[in-house]
Enzyme design. Structure first.
Site, short mmCIF file in Angstrom:
data_model
loop_
_atom_site.label_atom_id
_atom_site.label_comp_id
_atom_site.label_asym_id
_atom_site.label_seq_id
_atom_site.Cartn_x
_atom_site.Cartn_y
_atom_site.Cartn_z
N CYS A 10 -1.35 5.28 7.10
CA CYS A 10 -2.67 4.75 7.41
C CYS A 10 -2.64 3.87 8.66
O CYS A 10 -1.72 3.07 8.85
CB CYS A 10 -3.19 3.94 6.22
SG CYS A 10 -4.81 3.21 6.48
N ASP A 43 -18.30 -18.28 21.76
CA ASP A 43 -17.67 -17.39 20.78
C ASP A 43 -17.98 -15.95 21.18
O ASP A 43 -18.71 -15.23 20.48
CB ASP A 43 -18.20 -17.70 19.37
CG ASP A 43 -17.45 -16.92 18.29
OD1 ASP A 43 -16.46 -16.25 18.61
OD2 ASP A 43 -17.88 -16.98 17.12
N GLU A 82 -27.96 -15.53 21.81
CA GLU A 82 -27.41 -14.30 21.25
C GLU A 82 -28.17 -13.12 21.84
O GLU A 82 -29.40 -13.15 21.96
CB GLU A 82 -27.55 -14.31 19.73
CG GLU A 82 -27.29 -13.00 19.02
CD GLU A 82 -25.89 -12.46 19.27
OE1 GLU A 82 -25.78 -11.24 19.52
OE2 GLU A 82 -24.91 -13.25 19.21
N CYS A 91 -7.70 -0.20 -1.63
CA CYS A 91 -7.06 -0.73 -0.42
C CYS A 91 -6.63 -2.17 -0.72
O CYS A 91 -7.45 -2.98 -1.14
CB CYS A 91 -8.03 -0.69 0.76
SG CYS A 91 -7.37 -1.43 2.27
N CYS A 123 -3.57 -0.94 8.82
CA CYS A 123 -2.71 -2.14 8.87
C CYS A 123 -1.38 -1.78 9.51
O CYS A 123 -0.65 -0.94 8.98
CB CYS A 123 -2.46 -2.69 7.47
SG CYS A 123 -3.93 -3.11 6.53
N CYS A 158 -11.09 -13.93 19.55
CA CYS A 158 -10.28 -13.03 18.75
C CYS A 158 -9.31 -12.24 19.62
O CYS A 158 -8.68 -11.29 19.15
CB CYS A 158 -11.17 -12.07 17.95
SG CYS A 158 -12.20 -10.99 18.97
N GLN A 182 -17.39 -12.99 10.07
CA GLN A 182 -15.94 -12.90 10.00
C GLN A 182 -15.50 -12.28 8.68
O GLN A 182 -16.01 -12.62 7.62
CB GLN A 182 -15.32 -14.30 10.14
CG GLN A 182 -15.54 -14.95 11.50
CD GLN A 182 -14.70 -14.30 12.60
OE1 GLN A 182 -13.93 -13.39 12.37
NE2 GLN A 182 -14.86 -14.80 13.82
N TYR A 213 -23.27 -16.96 22.34
CA TYR A 213 -22.82 -15.85 21.50
C TYR A 213 -22.83 -16.31 20.03
O TYR A 213 -21.86 -16.19 19.31
CB TYR A 213 -21.42 -15.38 21.88
CG TYR A 213 -21.20 -15.16 23.36
CD1 TYR A 213 -21.52 -13.94 23.96
CD2 TYR A 213 -20.64 -16.16 24.16
CE1 TYR A 213 -21.29 -13.73 25.33
CE2 TYR A 213 -20.42 -15.96 25.51
CZ TYR A 213 -20.74 -14.75 26.09
OH TYR A 213 -20.53 -14.55 27.44
N CYS A 249 0.85 -1.20 0.00
CA CYS A 249 0.00 0.00 0.00
C CYS A 249 0.88 1.24 0.00
O CYS A 249 1.84 1.34 0.78
CB CYS A 249 -0.91 0.00 1.23
SG CYS A 249 -1.99 1.44 1.33
#
Length: 456
Positions: free
Chosen positions: A84, A384, A339, A165, A87, A411, A289, A318, A78
């Site tokens: 930026c 999750d 949920e 991007c 990332c 995550c 995801q 979840y 990039c």
């Protein structure tokens, strides 16, 4: 307290070698006994840095001179990677990114989870570290009467304008420049986060990786955009893959992107996607995801590991729109999904109907409230949770319930390690395996799947 022979001073210029990468994405080096965090560096770099924030045990610094470049330093794909904030790791070779994420998971389990020699499997590398994101959401700004969209500059709210991007699905790139031009010609006022005036806040794009269907959503402070339906119809005519144009209203003074209601202006409010052999409907705000192929591979690993016989009763806490619940339901006797968001539960129910799955039920409400009300001992319980991990009440209830098998998808290695420590400390659970997976190439984020079994 550890003290170096030469105490740090703010503004001091020092030289050091970067040894590793932190969970926040910064390079990490040592100067004497103290740790120094330096963004935009790569393990193996020899750098001169200036200290910005000095603490008793560590310091944050900025790079002044790259004296010796690491063999793992690569040219970013990039052109604005140095500015930026989207990332952090584009200058880092993909091999080194994977090694850092593998270490991040292992170190969290050892340091926070108190597991000695945690059974961490080799990380699941991404099939491609670029052009993978199926969803992007860009803040909008107006500079010199020109509409801009992009990501914020590192550590600020100053926008870096983008027309493409490298980490988003290539099919989304044509929209950026064209839509900005259309918004500018329409003259709709862009929201100013300082004065809280204006209408347009964000541009959101989502693509079905398997189907190619695209959904475009504008986040605005008010429903009334003059002639927006006309513009929405023009976009549908211009882009054959575009199946819907939506408005989301967010009038709050907040950093949250989406407000509580989305309206479809033209086309349909969802795109269709094929995932793990099933068909899903996904809306503008739906959690799904961002790396479809990697999520599918992790679902496959989950099913291979569970070796379901078709007799199991499973609870998916979840559960979202059923990303895990529905593939599991094809191989189990019964699946119950929990949920908190009623609209998400409605989507999950529609996805179950769409796929002809009648052995799955979804309930809306906080997991910590819904789980005890089931009065059910499942054979397997799947967790999750969001990035903050499980509510403590969920952990406490699981310590009483003690399902024979637990699966925890996370995550955030830190909250995963914390919750696994709490579960195993109070119960005779054995941590069988941790499977890390790279869902977010070019960033410091990593996904992990943990398998636990109650010792007999």
């Amino acid at each position: 307290m550890v003290v170096t022979s030469t105490p740090f001073i703010q503004g001091q210029l020092i030289e050091l070698t970067i040894a590793s990468l932190s969970a926040t994405g910064d390079g990490v080096g040592r100067y004497g006994e103290q740790v120094v965090f330096v963004p935009d560096t790569v393990p193996g770099d020899r750098v001169a840095v200036r200290l910005l924030q000095v603490k008793p045990r560590y310091a944050h610094a900025q790079i002044e001179t790259l004296m010796i470049s690491s063999p793992d330093r690569v040219r970013p794909p990039c052109i604005v990677a140095d500015k930026c904030g989207g990332c952090q790791w584009q200058p880092v070779s993909y091999t080194q990114q994977l090694a850092a994420k593998q270490a991040q998971v292992s170190e969290a389990l050892e340091r926070i989870g108190k597991f000695k020699h945690p059974p961490v499997a080799p990380i699941l590398a991404a099939p491609s570290p670029l052009a993978y994101r199926n969803k992007v959401t860009y803040p909008l700004r107006q500079v010199n009467h020109r509409v801009q969209a992009g990501y914020y500059r590192k550590g600020s709210h100053r926008l870096i304008n983008l027309n493409q991007c490298p980490v988003q699905d290539d099919r989304l790139n044509p929209f950026l420049a064209d839509v900005k031009q259309d918004l500018q010609q329409r003259g709709w006022p862009i929201y100013d986060e300082h004065t809280h005036r204006g209408l347009l806040r964000h541009l959101s794009l989502r693509v079905g990786r398997r189907t190619g269907e695209i959904l475009l959503t504008l986040v605005t402070t008010d429903w009334h955009l003059p002639d927006f339906k006309t513009q929405a119809e023009e976009w549908l005519q211009r882009y054959p893959a575009l199946v819907g144009v939506c408005l989301n209203r967010n009038s709050d003074r907040t950093n949250a992107i989406f407000g509580g209601e989305t309206r479809c202006i033209a086309g349909r409010p969802v795109l269709r996607e094929q995932f793990a052999g099933l068909e899903f409907e996904i809306g503008s705000e739906t959690f799904f995801q961002v790396y479809t192929e990697q999520a599918e591979r992790l679902v496959q690993i989950l099913l291979e590991r569970l070796q379901l016989q078709g007799t199991e009763r499973i609870v998916d806490a979840y559960c979202g729109i059923g990303t895990l619940s529905l593939p599991i339901a094809r191989q189990a006797a019964q699946v119950i999904g929990l949920e908190i968001h009623p609209a998400t539960v409605a989507q999950a129910e529609q996805n179950a109907i769409r796929n002809g799955l009648t052995n799955v039920r979804f309930y809306a409400g906080p997991v910590e409230q819904q789980l005890p009300q089931l009065h059910l001992l499942p054979d397997i319980l799947v967790l999750d949770p969001p990035r903050k991990g499980c509510d403590r009440r969920v952990i406490e209830h699981l310590s009483q319930l003690r399902p024979p098998r637990l699966v925890y998808m996370s995550c955030n290695p830190a909250t995963l390690a914390r919750d696994l420590h709490l579960l195993c400390q109070a119960n005779p659970y054995e941590l069988e395996q941790i499977q890390p997976a790279d869902f977010f190439p070019q960033t410091a984020h990593v996904e992990a799947l943990a398998f636990l079994r109650l010792a007999t």
